[in-house]
Write an enzyme that holds these catalytic residues in place. Structure first.
Site, PDB file in Angstrom:
ATOM      1  N   CYS A  70       0.832  -1.212   0.000  1.00 46.10           N
ATOM      2  CA  CYS A  70       0.000   0.000   0.000  1.00 46.10           C
ATOM      3  C   CYS A  70       0.867   1.263   0.000  1.00 46.10           C
ATOM      4  O   CYS A  70       1.578   1.531   0.973  1.00 46.10           O
ATOM      5  CB  CYS A  70      -0.910  -0.038   1.219  1.00 46.10           C
ATOM      6  SG  CYS A  70      -1.786   1.496   1.570  1.00 46.10           S
ATOM      7  N   CYS A  73       0.080   3.720   2.797  1.00 45.47           N
ATOM      8  CA  CYS A  73       0.558   3.155   4.072  1.00 45.47           C
ATOM      9  C   CYS A  73       2.047   3.430   4.252  1.00 45.47           C
ATOM     10  O   CYS A  73       2.494   3.835   5.328  1.00 45.47           O
ATOM     11  CB  CYS A  73       0.315   1.650   4.124  1.00 45.47           C
ATOM     12  SG  CYS A  73      -1.407   1.144   4.055  1.00 45.47           S
TER      13      CYS A  73
END
Length: 147
Positions: A70, A73
Site C-alpha cells: 500500500c 501506508c
C-alpha cells in the site's frame, strides 16, 4: 485494581505489567523481559498478541492496519513513527500488517488501508481511514481520548 495502578502489556514479550500511574514517565521496564514498556515507536501486533494490548491493557492503543504493498501506508509510516514519539506513554501505537494477519483486519471490519483504530477501556472508540500527517494523527487521538 486501584485507579493509581495501570496494567500495561509489554510490546516485546506481551506480558502484562502493573505500573503505578505516577511512574509512567520514568521509563518503566517489563518485569519479565526487562525491555522498555514504552519504546516510543510503533510495534507490530499479530493475532496472538493483539488482545493483550488492545483489550486487556489499561492504556489507550492506536492501531495502524496497513499492508506492505500500500503506497499511502508506506507514505504514512514516518508520520506514524513521529506521532508515537509524541503520544507515548499516554497512548501506545501499534501496527497490524493486514497481509500477514488477514484475520485481524477481518475481525475489525477493516475495508480500506491505512485505517487507524483507537482502543481504550477494552473497546474500539474511534476509527479513521486514509493517510494522515503526524500532527493530524496526534490531534485526532487527543481529541478522541477523555481528558
Amino acid at each position: 485494581m486501584p485507579a493509581d495502578t495501570l496494567v500495561v502489556a509489554c510490546p516485546h514479550c506481551h506480558t502484562r505489567n502493573r505500573i503505578p500511574r505516577a511512574r509512567l514517565r520514568e521509563a518503566p521496564v517489563c518485569g519479565h523481559c526487562h525491555k522498555p514498556l514504552f519504546p516510543g515507536a510503533p510495534f507490530a501486533l499479530d493475532a496472538g498478541s493483539f488482545d493483550a494490548h488492545a483489550l486487556k491493557s489499561d492504556l489507550p492503543l492506536l492501531v495502524d492496519f496497513w499492508a506492505p504493498w500500500c503506497g499511502p501506508c508506506r507514505m504514512m509510516a514516518p508520520a506514524y513513527e513521529q506521532a508515537a514519539a509524541q503520544l507515548t506513554p499516554d497512548c501506545l501505537l501499534a501496527k497490524v500488517d493486514t497481509e500477514a494477519q488477514p484475520a485481524l483486519g477481518s475481525r475489525f471490519g477493516v475495508r480500506s488501508i491505512p485505517t487507524l483504530v483507537l482502543f481504550a477501556g477494552g473497546r474500539e472508540i474511534a476509527r479513521q481511514s486514509g493517510a494522515m500527517p503526524a500532527q493530524a494523527i496526534v490531534q485526532w487521538v487527543r481529541g478522541q481520548l477523555p481528558a
